[in-house]
Write an enzyme that holds these catalytic residues in place. Structure first.
Site, PDB file in Angstrom:
ATOM      1  N   LYS A   1       0.832  -1.202   0.000  1.00 15.67           N
ATOM      2  CA  LYS A   1       0.000   0.000   0.000  1.00 15.67           C
ATOM      3  C   LYS A   1       0.869   1.255   0.000  1.00 15.67           C
ATOM      4  CE  LYS A   1      -3.702  -0.474   2.513  1.00 15.67           C
ATOM      5  NZ  LYS A   1      -4.277  -0.672   3.854  1.00 15.67           N
TER       6      LYS A   1
ATOM      7  N   ARG B   1      -3.068   3.258   8.493  1.00 13.54           N
ATOM      8  CA  ARG B   1      -3.422   2.125   7.628  1.00 13.54           C
ATOM      9  C   ARG B   1      -2.296   1.112   7.574  1.00 13.54           C
ATOM     10  NH1 ARG B   1      -4.664   4.787   1.964  1.00 13.54           N
ATOM     11  NH2 ARG B   1      -5.894   2.879   1.723  1.00 13.54           N
TER      12      ARG B   1
ATOM     13  N   GLY C   1      -8.445  -6.959   4.040  1.00 20.31           N
ATOM     14  CA  GLY C   1      -9.203  -6.997   5.283  1.00 20.31           C
ATOM     15  C   GLY C   1      -8.527  -7.734   6.413  1.00 20.31           C
TER      16      GLY C   1
ATOM     17  N   MET D   1      -5.575  -6.975   8.059  1.00 25.90           N
ATOM     18  CA  MET D   1      -5.066  -6.199   9.169  1.00 25.90           C
ATOM     19  C   MET D   1      -5.895  -4.938   9.301  1.00 25.90           C
ATOM     20  SD  MET D   1      -1.217  -7.409   9.229  1.00 25.90           S
ATOM     21  CE  MET D   1      -1.032  -6.826   7.617  1.00 25.90           C
TER      22      MET D   1
ATOM     23  N   ARG E   1      -3.768  -1.358  -6.380  1.00 28.77           N
ATOM     24  CA  ARG E   1      -2.966  -2.578  -6.359  1.00 28.77           C
ATOM     25  C   ARG E   1      -3.424  -3.451  -7.521  1.00 28.77           C
ATOM     26  NH1 ARG E   1      -5.884  -4.480  -0.846  1.00 28.77           N
ATOM     27  NH2 ARG E   1      -7.980  -4.510  -1.686  1.00 28.77           N
TER      28      ARG E   1
ATOM     29  N   HIS F   1     -16.201  -8.406   1.603  1.00 29.04           N
ATOM     30  CA  HIS F   1     -15.153  -9.282   2.112  1.00 29.04           C
ATOM     31  C   HIS F   1     -15.289 -10.702   1.574  1.00 29.04           C
ATOM     32  CE1 HIS F   1     -13.415 -12.019   5.185  1.00 29.04           C
ATOM     33  NE2 HIS F   1     -12.423 -11.158   5.098  1.00 29.04           N
TER      34      HIS F   1
ATOM     35  N   ARG G   1      -0.859 -48.321 -16.963  1.00 20.71           N
ATOM     36  CA  ARG G   1      -0.690 -49.442 -16.030  1.00 20.71           C
ATOM     37  C   ARG G   1      -1.558 -50.598 -16.494  1.00 20.71           C
ATOM     38  NH1 ARG G   1      -1.862 -44.785 -13.161  1.00 20.71           N
ATOM     39  NH2 ARG G   1      -0.279 -44.088 -11.655  1.00 20.71           N
TER      40      ARG G   1
ATOM     41  N   ARG H   1       3.259 -50.375 -19.062  1.00 20.66           N
ATOM     42  CA  ARG H   1       4.014 -51.043 -17.998  1.00 20.66           C
ATOM     43  C   ARG H   1       3.459 -52.440 -17.745  1.00 20.66           C
ATOM     44  NH1 ARG H   1       4.032 -48.662 -12.067  1.00 20.66           N
ATOM     45  NH2 ARG H   1       1.924 -49.541 -12.091  1.00 20.66           N
TER      46      ARG H   1
ATOM     47  N   GLU I   1      12.799 -46.784  -9.957  1.00 17.18           N
ATOM     48  CA  GLU I   1      11.998 -46.454  -8.777  1.00 17.18           C
ATOM     49  C   GLU I   1      12.590 -47.017  -7.500  1.00 17.18           C
ATOM     50  OE1 GLU I   1       8.082 -48.092  -9.425  1.00 17.18           O
ATOM     51  OE2 GLU I   1       8.898 -49.759 -10.574  1.00 17.18           O
TER      52      GLU I   1
ATOM     53  N   SER J   1      11.994 -44.365 -17.096  1.00 17.84           N
ATOM     54  CA  SER J   1      10.940 -43.510 -16.568  1.00 17.84           C
ATOM     55  C   SER J   1      11.014 -43.602 -15.042  1.00 17.84           C
ATOM     56  CB  SER J   1       9.583 -43.980 -17.085  1.00 17.84           C
ATOM     57  OG  SER J   1       8.583 -43.179 -16.510  1.00 17.84           O
TER      58      SER J   1
ATOM     59  N   GLY K   1       9.674 -43.592 -11.541  1.00 18.76           N
ATOM     60  CA  GLY K   1       8.424 -43.713 -10.790  1.00 18.76           C
ATOM     61  C   GLY K   1       8.656 -43.039  -9.455  1.00 18.76           C
ATOM     62  N   THR K   2       8.290 -41.760  -9.381  1.00 14.95           N
ATOM     63  CA  THR K   2       8.666 -40.997  -8.178  1.00 14.95           C
ATOM     64  C   THR K   2       7.885 -41.437  -6.943  1.00 14.95           C
ATOM     65  OG1 THR K   2       7.155 -39.267  -8.876  1.00 14.95           O
ATOM     66  CG2 THR K   2       9.479 -38.966  -9.389  1.00 14.95           C
ATOM     67  N   ASN K   3       6.727 -42.054  -7.123  1.00 11.16           N
ATOM     68  CA  ASN K   3       6.002 -42.502  -5.928  1.00 11.16           C
ATOM     69  C   ASN K   3       6.791 -43.575  -5.193  1.00 11.16           C
ATOM     70  OD1 ASN K   3       4.052 -40.784  -6.796  1.00 11.16           O
ATOM     71  ND2 ASN K   3       2.670 -42.382  -7.523  1.00 11.16           N
ATOM     72  N   ASP K   4       7.147 -44.633  -5.921  1.00  7.34           N
ATOM     73  CA  ASP K   4       7.933 -45.679  -5.275  1.00  7.34           C
ATOM     74  C   ASP K   4       9.321 -45.177  -4.884  1.00  7.34           C
ATOM     75  OD1 ASP K   4       6.822 -48.234  -4.680  1.00  7.34           O
ATOM     76  OD2 ASP K   4       6.359 -48.444  -6.822  1.00  7.34           O
TER      77      ASP K   4
ATOM     78  N   CYS L   1       7.108 -40.330 -14.173  1.00  7.52           N
ATOM     79  CA  CYS L   1       5.697 -40.720 -14.212  1.00  7.52           C
ATOM     80  C   CYS L   1       5.051 -40.865 -12.839  1.00  7.52           C
ATOM     81  CB  CYS L   1       5.514 -41.987 -15.018  1.00  7.52           C
ATOM     82  SG  CYS L   1       6.231 -43.423 -14.244  1.00  7.52           S
TER      83      CYS L   1
ATOM     84  N   TYR M   1      10.412 -35.621 -20.512  1.00 12.57           N
ATOM     85  CA  TYR M   1       8.984 -35.379 -20.361  1.00 12.57           C
ATOM     86  C   TYR M   1       8.519 -35.683 -18.945  1.00 12.57           C
ATOM     87  CZ  TYR M   1       8.228 -40.463 -20.712  1.00 12.57           C
ATOM     88  OH  TYR M   1       8.248 -41.808 -20.493  1.00 12.57           O
TER      89      TYR M   1
HETATM   90  P1  ADP Z   1      -7.632  -2.166   3.760  1.00 15.57           P
HETATM   91  O1  ADP Z   1      -6.216  -2.581   3.669  1.00 15.57           O
HETATM   92  O2  ADP Z   1      -8.449  -3.012   4.679  1.00 15.57           O
HETATM   93  O3  ADP Z   1      -8.238  -1.931   2.425  1.00 15.57           O
HETATM   94  P2  ADP Z   1      -7.260   0.671   3.962  1.00 15.57           P
HETATM   95  O4  ADP Z   1      -6.053   1.153   4.649  1.00 15.57           O
HETATM   96  O5  ADP Z   1      -7.242   0.711   2.501  1.00 15.57           O
HETATM   97  O6  ADP Z   1      -7.617  -0.764   4.506  1.00 15.57           O
HETATM   98  O7  ADP Z   1      -8.464   1.537   4.508  1.00 15.57           O
HETATM   99  C1  ADP Z   1      -9.797   1.195   4.267  1.00 15.57           C
HETATM  100  C2  ADP Z   1     -10.547   2.380   3.742  1.00 15.57           C
HETATM  101  O8  ADP Z   1     -10.450   3.469   4.609  1.00 15.57           O
HETATM  102  C3  ADP Z   1     -10.039   2.915   2.421  1.00 15.57           C
HETATM  103  O9  ADP Z   1     -10.551   2.190   1.345  1.00 15.57           O
HETATM  104  C4  ADP Z   1     -10.571   4.307   2.424  1.00 15.57           C
HETATM  105  O10 ADP Z   1     -11.886   4.336   1.952  1.00 15.57           O
HETATM  106  C5  ADP Z   1     -10.539   4.673   3.881  1.00 15.57           C
HETATM  107  N1  ADP Z   1      -9.388   5.543   4.124  1.00 15.57           N
HETATM  108  C6  ADP Z   1      -8.127   5.189   4.412  1.00 15.57           C
HETATM  109  N2  ADP Z   1      -7.322   6.264   4.505  1.00 15.57           N
HETATM  110  C7  ADP Z   1      -8.104   7.336   4.265  1.00 15.57           C
HETATM  111  C8  ADP Z   1      -7.864   8.744   4.185  1.00 15.57           C
HETATM  112  N3  ADP Z   1      -6.655   9.257   4.374  1.00 15.57           N
HETATM  113  N4  ADP Z   1      -8.906   9.529   3.889  1.00 15.57           N
HETATM  114  C9  ADP Z   1     -10.131   9.012   3.690  1.00 15.57           C
HETATM  115  N5  ADP Z   1     -10.424   7.720   3.757  1.00 15.57           N
HETATM  116  C10 ADP Z   1      -9.424   6.885   4.029  1.00 15.57           C
HETATM  117 MG    MG Z   2       6.120 -48.352  -8.825  1.00 15.85          MG
HETATM  118 MG    MG Z   3      -7.789  -0.708   1.110  1.00 19.04          MG
END
Ligand code: ADP
Ligand code: MG
Ligand code: MG
Length: 868
Positions: free
Chosen positions: A22, A92, A101, A103, A333, A451, A557, A613, A741, A760, A762-765, A827, A847
């Site tokens: 981020k 953040r 979601g 952290m 991202r 989520h 087989r 085989r 094998e 060939s 035979g990685t299992n055996d 195989c 192969y």
């Molecule tokens: P996550 O990693 O869970 O997506 P974010 O750090 O992106 O968490 O924050 C979640 C939401 O919080 C963002 O999508 C945004 O809408 C809001 N947010 C984060 N920072 C700001 C900011 N500086 N101003 C306004 N909204 C913010």
């Molecule tokens: Mg075998």
């Molecule tokens: Mg976010």
């Protein structure tokens, strides 16, 4: 001392290790001139330092954070102390790999009982208290672990008793609500810090600690993300999407993450802040509507999102906020997407010239291919049933299972071997462990970027969200839909591609091999060096393998051909025969069965190579063991049950896997192998007469000594030559090779290469024999081994490179000394595993051979092995 904090002006997207995904992207966007609110990033190293030794914060980091805030204050012209230019920030988290979601984030940090009043004067009461209320809730949750829901309960209670929405509260009512929130803090024996700096310090530490919370750990394990990376903390000045009707917030993908179409896909909410969109609390509007509501902001968004996609050369997942008509970009991202979208986007980007063919190949992981060829509901069966409810098609796939309402129940059921569908109002990060084990996820609330949707798409799990017709009562364990009431344990079927839910179980079929997949795999074939063959023997599997693009059959087989009811009787007759006559009678019957089988098999694969085989398992596998079966066999053979039982007892072995099997049987009972090659050549000659060019490849299993191969080969050759003569046929080429094998076979591979036309592995055996682990018993301890970090992976699924792999390498090198161009294949099960394939590429294998459904993924993996 290294640098602990970077402003957004200082970082770049190359610094992900240090700044987290981020932070690095916020810096990159700042650099690109996009409207990003100012801020700074505290590095991932600080997180790991703090987690190793908490005093790091006081001793080193605190002073730097103070400086960074002063700098932010002068940059923005706002401050933590001013009553007019009020600085509020978001805190953040941001790890190197995106963990949606997982952290925690705190918004509106910097407000307190007094500053909220100043803030209200500058804006309005409702807005200011809305921000403050959210701060208390997020801070309580993230820093003190007071669950968000507890605050919502207070809010709803008050809304109910005043009979109005929080947005209609007057100042006194807002203050009362805030007081009730603060009481909740006191009940938990903590207090909300009034000093903004203090808030920032506590929030930062809490984000650091969240790196080690349970759900983050589970997510990392699931996605193979290392635990030592740490999270960065981004501190950013706030912009307000909740400041009125010309403000809002949203999440948009630059292409459709479900199907991959090149069209914006996303949602927004007017007058809302932060996580309102993803939390699924209010149902958002589609991004297109923004064009009419706030055209200027919409046009800016189009411009910026295009710029971002061109810059990152990939589909972007963008978070934005509009404050009084002005657009801000808060995050970008590479967007998570379904398998289908992954493929389409990679091909489209290549067609648009943004990436090369090779990059397109690298963009798609072999697991994605696996998902693309997985089952969908049988459409014919679907026409016969009606959906009882329909929601949003959040992540494609088809699944059937028993309804459960909590993550814990999901785990409990699956531990008993049951398939489950997790049904909830909405999911939250705490549900992750339950989501992982579920066949499908269904929510009654939330949009396509909720989520549940995001996590399910990432895992390739079928998911339907926003299924509003459902009333989910998690505590009563019921879900109401019209006049149906479903309870825990009821079977439903979920179609993640249409959003439909059905009662009961619906059969699935495998989708057609689609055009885009063909395209990508054709590109892959062009740059691959390793060939991909299949392990298959039934006609259906052989055909599937060829349809999936196998260049040949690496292992057919023959033992499976003896298991039909009629056939196993003849096999038993042969094993238990009293005299020569009975032996011949049984052999003749088996010969005619096998001959017909080989004829069909060779005809199916046509001119493609097929390694056949000879019989491998120990004899007792063909014999009955319970009294009833023994009795009925005795009747069929016209013997006394006790006599048959005695004979069977005699054939018992203490360690059948290490026993009388493979070429050892071929040596003690040559008649069986002779019958087999006769059957192969009778049918091959027949097909040759019909005009096919065929080169049978006969493989002898379980060779550990050159003289074994010598002996078997000489009587096989004799039989083959006799068969040609019998048919008055000019001999055509054929090959006799061996399976490698056993560790001893690897060590004497140079000698074996003199006698064998091909090898060939035979990685299992070979894995079993190298470790001395029985494949059938490893289940008893492998999980403990993984938990205790004795082994990272099951060596039957991923090649053990340093042991088994080393043996294979040794054997390849030795074999090539004897016969430079000898054909060498793999195989075993690991032949379809991408990691193992990369190793086979390195050591010069020709192969790999895997089960038919793994072929498409293996074709991609062999190309990636070259490109890497
Ligand atoms: P996550 O990693 O869970 O997506 P974010 O750090 O992106 O968490 O924050 C979640 C939401 O919080 C963002 O999508 C945004 O809408 C809001 N947010 C984060 N920072 C700001 C900011 N500086 N101003 C306004 N909204 C913010
Ligand atoms: Mg075998
Ligand atoms: Mg976010």
């Amino acid at each position: 001392m290294e640098k602990l904090i970077y402003t957004f002006d200082e970082g770049r997207s190359g610094n992900k290790e240090l700044l987290g995904g981020k932070g690095a992207n916020l810096a990159e966007m700042t650099h690109l001139g996009l409207p990003v609110p100012e801020g700074f990033t505290i590095t991932t190293e600080c997180c790991m330092n703090y987690l190793a030794d908490a005093s790091f914060f006081e001793k080193q980091l605190k002073a730097e954070v103070l400086k960074a805030i002063q700098n932010l204050e002068s940059e923005t012209g706002k401050s933590f102390t001013s009553t007019e230019n009020i600085l509020l920030v978001s805190v953040r988290s941001g790890a190197v790999f995106s963990m949606p979601g997982m952290m925690d984030t705190i918004l509106n940090l910097g407000l307190n009982d007094y500053r909220v009043q100043d803030f209200a004067k500058l804006t309005n009461v409702n807005f200011a208290y809305d921000c403050y209320r959210r701060l208390l809730q997020m801070f309580g949750d993230v820093v003190y672990g007071i669950h968000k829901e507890q605050f919502n309960v207070l809010l709803h209670q008050m809304e109910k008793s005043l009979n109005k929405k929080v947005t209609d509260f007057n100042e006194a009512e807002h203050v009362e609500l805030i007081e009730s929130y603060k009481n909740l803090f006191s009940k938990n024996k903590v207090a909300f810090p009034q000093d903004p700096m203090e808030q920032l310090f506590e929030a930062t530490k809490a984000v650091f600690k969240s790196w080690n919370n349970q759900r983050a750990k589970v997510y990392r394990d699931l996605h193979n993300i290392p635990h030592h990376l740490g999270t960065a903390v981004n501190v950013q000045s706030m912009v307000f999407g909740n400041s009125g009707e010309e403000s809002g917030t949203g999440v948009v993908f630059t292409r459709n993450p479900s199907v991959g179409d090149n069209k914006l896909f996303g949602e927004f909410l007017i007058n809302a802040q932060g996580e309102d969109v993803v939390a699924g609390i209010r149902t958002p509007e589609p991004i297109e509507s923004l064009q009419t509501i706030l055209p200027e902001a919409y046009n800016d968004f189009i411009k910026h999102s295009h710029k971002l996609e061109q810059h990152y050369k990939d589909m972007q997942d963008i978070e934005f906020t509009i404050e009084n008509g002005k657009l801000y970009i808060l995050q970008t991202r590479n967007g998570k997407r379904t398998a289908k979208a992954t493929l389409k986007i990679a091909l489209d980007l290549a067609a648009e010239g943004l990436i090369s063919k090779e990059e397109a190949i690298m963009r798609v992981s072999p697991e994605v291919i696996d998902q693309l060829i997985h089952p969908v509901f049988d459409t014919e069966k679907l026409t016969a049933v009606d959906a009882f409810a329909t929601g949003l098609p959040a992540s494609p796939g088809a699944a059937t299972g028993s309804i459960v309402f909590t993550a814990d129940k999901a785990k409990e059921y699956t531990a008993l071997g049951k398939k489950v569908i997790l049904v909830r109002q909405e999911t939250s990060p705490e549900d992750i462990e339950g989501m992982v084990v579920s066949e499908a996820i269904v929510t009654s609330r939330g949009g396509m970027t909720s989520h549940a949707a995001v996590v399910a798409r990432g895992m390739g799990t079928c998911c339907v969200t926003g299924c509003e017709a459902l009333t989910v009562n998690e505590s009563a364990k019921t879900v109401l839909c019209g006049n149906h009431t479903l309870t825990e344990g009821d079977m439903i079927s979920v179609d993640g591609s249409t959003g439909s839910l059905y009662l009961g179980e619906i059969p699935t079929i495998v989708p057609e091999n689609d055009q885009s997949l063909q395209q990508l795999l054709t590109w892959a074939d062009e740059c691959a060096e390793l060939k991909v063959r299949a392990n298959a023997e039934t006609l259906q599997d052989l055909q599937t393998a060829i349809d999936f693009g196998a260049t040949g059959i690496g292992l057919a087989r023959t033992e499976h051909m003896f298991f039909g009811e009629e056939r196993v009787l003849e096999m038993r007759r042969l094993i238990l025969a009293k005299d020569e006559e009975e032996v011949q009678a049984a052999l003749n019957k088996l010969l005619s069965f096998q001959q017909e089988d080989f004829y069909q098999m060779l005809k199916t694969v046509q001119d493609k190579p097929m390694v056949i085989r000879l019989l491998d398992p120990p004899m007792h596998e063909f014999l009955p063991h319970d009294a009833n079966e023994i009795k009925s066999l005795a009747d069929q053979l016209n013997r006394y049950p006790s006599a048959v039982e005695k004979q069977i007892e005699k054939l018992q072995e203490t360690n059948p896997m290490l026993g009388h099997r493979g070429c050892r049987l071929g040596i003690t009972e040559p008649l069986i192998y002779q019958m087999q090659v006769k059957a192969i050549f009778n049918s091959a000659i027949q097909l040759a007469k019909e005009g096919l060019t065929i080169c049978p490849e006969i493989m002898v299993p379980l060779i550990s000594e050159n003289a074994e191969l010598d002996y078997v080969k000489s009587f096989l050759t004799e039989t083959i030559e006799a068969t040609f003569k019998e048919h008055q046929m000019e001999p055509f080429p054929y090959e006799i090779g061996t399976m490698i094998e056993l560790p001893r076979a690897c060590i004497i591979a140079d000698q074996l290469a003199e006698n064998a036309d091909f090898f060939s592995f035979g990685t299992n055996d070979l894995t079993q024999m190298t470790f001395g682990f029985s494949r059938d018993d490893i289940g008893k301890f492998i999980n403990t081994y993984k938990e205790k970090q004795i082994m990272q992976q099951d060596p039957f699924q991923v090649l053990d490179q340093s042991g088994v792999g080393e043996l294979i390498k040794l054997a390849v090198d030795k074999a090539r000394q004897t016969k430079e161009n000898m054909m060498i294949g793999i195989c075993g099960e690991v032949g379809g595993n991408p990691e193992s394939i990369a190793f086979f590429q390195q050591i010069g294998i020709d192969y790999v051979s895997c089960s038919p459904y793994r072929i498409p993924a293996a074709r991609l993996a062999v190309a990636q092995a070259v490109l890497k």
